[in-house]
Write an enzyme that holds these catalytic residues in place. Structure first.
Site, PDB file in Angstrom:
ATOM      1  N   LYS A 111      33.368  31.883  16.955  1.00 34.93           N
ATOM      2  CA  LYS A 111      32.902  33.214  16.767  1.00 34.93           C
ATOM      3  C   LYS A 111      31.619  34.169  16.861  1.00 34.93           C
ATOM      4  O   LYS A 111      31.783  34.931  18.020  1.00 34.93           O
ATOM      5  CB  LYS A 111      33.008  33.950  15.024  1.00 34.93           C
ATOM      6  N   LYS A 193      45.949  28.301  18.478  1.00 35.26           N
ATOM      7  CA  LYS A 193      46.444  28.585  16.650  1.00 35.26           C
ATOM      8  C   LYS A 193      46.858  29.451  16.177  1.00 35.26           C
ATOM      9  O   LYS A 193      46.370  30.835  16.561  1.00 35.26           O
ATOM     10  CB  LYS A 193      44.999  28.270  16.125  1.00 35.26           C
ATOM     11  N   LYS A 196      46.178  35.332  11.356  1.00 27.15           N
ATOM     12  CA  LYS A 196      46.301  36.939  11.375  1.00 27.15           C
ATOM     13  C   LYS A 196      46.294  37.888  11.766  1.00 27.15           C
ATOM     14  O   LYS A 196      47.013  38.777  12.269  1.00 27.15           O
ATOM     15  CB  LYS A 196      45.775  37.129  10.368  1.00 27.15           C
TER      16      LYS A 196
HETATM   17  P1  AMP Z   1      43.122  31.800   6.605  1.00 24.46           P
HETATM   18  O1  AMP Z   1      44.007  32.470   7.278  1.00 24.46           O
HETATM   19  O2  AMP Z   1      41.640  31.900   8.034  1.00 24.46           O
HETATM   20  O3  AMP Z   1      42.454  32.779   6.553  1.00 24.46           O
HETATM   21  O4  AMP Z   1      43.601  30.296   6.265  1.00 24.46           O
HETATM   22  C1  AMP Z   1      44.462  30.364   5.013  1.00 24.46           C
HETATM   23  C2  AMP Z   1      44.051  28.582   5.179  1.00 24.46           C
HETATM   24  O5  AMP Z   1      45.651  28.624   5.817  1.00 24.46           O
HETATM   25  C3  AMP Z   1      43.213  27.423   5.386  1.00 24.46           C
HETATM   26  O6  AMP Z   1      43.278  26.574   4.611  1.00 24.46           O
HETATM   27  C4  AMP Z   1      43.487  27.193   7.183  1.00 24.46           C
HETATM   28  O7  AMP Z   1      43.191  25.850   7.341  1.00 24.46           O
HETATM   29  C5  AMP Z   1      45.046  27.720   6.676  1.00 24.46           C
HETATM   30  N1  AMP Z   1      45.693  28.354   7.924  1.00 24.46           N
HETATM   31  C6  AMP Z   1      45.735  29.127   8.763  1.00 24.46           C
HETATM   32  N2  AMP Z   1      46.023  29.618  10.166  1.00 24.46           N
HETATM   33  C7  AMP Z   1      46.833  27.821  10.609  1.00 24.46           C
HETATM   34  C8  AMP Z   1      47.622  27.435  11.574  1.00 24.46           C
HETATM   35  N3  AMP Z   1      47.893  27.830  11.696  1.00 24.46           N
HETATM   36  N4  AMP Z   1      48.074  26.300  11.173  1.00 24.46           N
HETATM   37  C9  AMP Z   1      48.228  25.365  10.129  1.00 24.46           C
HETATM   38  N5  AMP Z   1      47.189  26.434   8.617  1.00 24.46           N
HETATM   39  C10 AMP Z   1      46.350  27.045   8.633  1.00 24.46           C
END
Ligand code: AMP
Ligand code: TRP
Length: 328
Positions: A111, A193, A196
Site C-alpha cells: 500500500k 485477490k 472490495k
Molecule cells: P477485508 O475485506 O480486507 O476487510 O477482509 C475481511 C476478511 O475477509 C479478512 O479476514 C480477509 O482475510 C478476508 N478476505 C478478504 N478478501 C478475501 C479473498 N479474496 N479471499 C478470501 N478471504 C478474503
C-alpha cells in the site's frame, strides 16, 4: 471455553471472498467457542472515508454479520470505536513494537510503495489489530490468509510483553485459516485477490448482488482455452478459482466436480455455478434486507458494546497495572 475474536472493516460491501474466507468460519465457530465479532471502523479511516458512507457501512457490516448467521444472543457483535480501550491498548503495543517489524508487513509495503506520503495509519494499523485481538484475551482468530503476518506480529508482541514481565499479561492467540476458499481470486483476473475496491464490479460477487448480477459476473469470468474442468492452479487459475467457489458453496470435492464435468465445456459448468452461487447468496441478501433497518440490529449492537466493554475494561486495567500506568 475458548474465545474467538475477529473483525471486518466497514468499507464497501462484503464479497464472496470475505464470506468464504472469513465469515463462514465465524458462523461455524459459534458452536465451539465464545465469539466476539467486531466492525473495525477505526481501521477503515487509515484511508479517507466519506463520513456518511462510513456510518452506513458500519450498519451494513453488522447486519451482514447477522444475515450470514452470527447470532447476537450467542455471540458479541459490536463497533470498535464504541469501545475506547482499543485505541488505548494500541498505544501500549506501539511502545512495545519495532519499526523494523512493521516495515516488513507485506500489506504495508504494497500500500505504501515506499512513498514518504504514505499515511502513518497504514504503517501502524497492525498494532490496532493486535490491540483488538489481545484486548479480548482471544485464543483463536479466524481470518483469510492475507492476515497471517498480522497474526504473527500480534503473537510476537504478546510473547515479548509476557517475557518482559515474566507473567501472562496477554493470551497468545492463534490464527485459524480456511483451506478451501482462504483466498478467492478476482473473477476477471485470477492472479489477484478478489477485493472490495477493484474498479470492475464483475471482478467480484458481492453478498448483496441480485441474481442477474451474479449470473453476469460468473458468465463473464476469465477461464482459458483448455476447455476442461480440472483443478490446476498453475495452468488454469481461472477455472481453479471457479471450482473453489463451486466447492465451498456445494460441499463437493474437486475430484467430484471434475468427474461431474468430464467431457463437458465451461458453459455447463458455469451455468451450474450460477445456480449454486445464487442459492448460497439469496438467503443472505433477503435476511440482510429484513435486518438492516430493524430495531433488532440496534439492540444487538447496544448489547454487544456493553458486553465487549466489560472484557475490554478488565484487560486494559491489567495492562495498565502491569506497566504502572495511572494511579492504581
Ligand atoms: P477485508 O475485506 O480486507 O476487510 O477482509 C475481511 C476478511 O475477509 C479478512 O479476514 C480477509 O482475510 C478476508 N478476505 C478478504 N478478501 C478475501 C479473498 N479474496 N479471499 C478470501 N478471504 C478474503
Ligand atoms: N485487518 C483485518 C483486515 O483487513 C481486519 C481486522 C482488524 C481484524 N482487526 C482485526 C481481523 C482483528 C481479525 C482480528 O481484514
Amino acid at each position: 471455553m475458548k474465545r474467538v475474536f475477529s473483525g471486518v472493516q466497514p468499507t464497501g460491501n462484503l464479497h464472496i471472498g470475505n464470506y468464504l474466507g472469513a465469515l463462514k468460519q465465524f458462523v461455524e465457530l459459534q458452536d465451539e467457542a465464545e465469539c466476539v465479532y467486531c466492525v473495525v471502523d477505526m481501521h477503515s479511516i487509515t484511508l479517507p472515508q466519506d463520513p456518511k458512507e462510513l456510518r452506513s457501512h458500519i450498519l451494513d457490516i453488522a447486519a451482514l454479520y447477522m444475515a450470514v448467521g452470527i447470532d447476537p444472543k450467542r455471540s458479541t457483535i459490536f463497533v470498535q470505536s464504541e469501545v475506547s480501550q482499543h485505541a488505548e491498548l494500541s498505544w501500549v503495543l506501539t511502545c512495545n513494537s519495532y519499526t523494523g517489524e512493521l516495515s516488513r508487513m507485506t500489506q504495508f509495503k504494497d500500500k505504501a510503495k515506499g512513498k514518504e506520503s504514505a499515511p502513518t495509519g497504514i504503517f501502524s494499523y497492525p498494532l490496532l489489530m493486535a490491540a483488538d485481538i489481545l484486548l479480548y484475551d482471544s485464543d483463536i482468530v479466524p481470518v483469510g490468509n492475507d492476515q497471517k503476518q498480522h497474526i504473527e506480529l500480534t503473537r510476537d508482541i504478546a510473547i515479548r510483553v509476557n517475557n518482559r514481565f515474566d507473567k501472562k499479561v496477554f493470551v497468545v492467540p492463534e490464527g485459524r485459516f480456511m483451506k478451501e476458499g482462504a483466498r478467492i481470486m478476482a473473477l476477471d483476473d485470477p492472479t489477484s485477490k478478489m477485493s472490495k475496491s477493484a474498479e470492475n464490479p464483475h471482478s467480484r460477487i458481492s453478498l448483496l448482488d441480485d441474481d442477474s448480477k451474479i449470473k453476469k459476473s460468473i458468465m463473464k469470468a476469465t477461464t482459458d482455452s483448455l476447455a476442461r474442468v480440472h483443478y490446476d492452479v498453475e495452468n488454469q487459475p481461472g477455472v481453479a478459482n471457479l471450482m473453489t467457489i463451486y466447492s465451498v458453496f456445494s460441499g463437493k470435492s474437486m475430484e467430484e466436480i471434475e468427474k461431474l464435468y468430464e467431457g463437458k465445456g465451461y458453459g455447463d459448468f458455469k451455468k451450474d455455478l450460477v445456480e449454486i452461487s445464487i442459492d448460497g447468496i439469496r438467503p443472505i441478501r433477503e435476511r440482510f434486507n429484513e435486518i438492516r433497518r430493524s430495531q433488532e440490529l440496534i439492540t444487538a449492537l447496544d448489547e454487544g458494546r456493553e458486553k465487549a466493554s466489560v472484557i475490554a475494561e478488565r484487560t486494559l486495567k491489567r495492562v495498565f497495572d502491569t506497566f504502572g500506568l495511572g494511579r492504581k
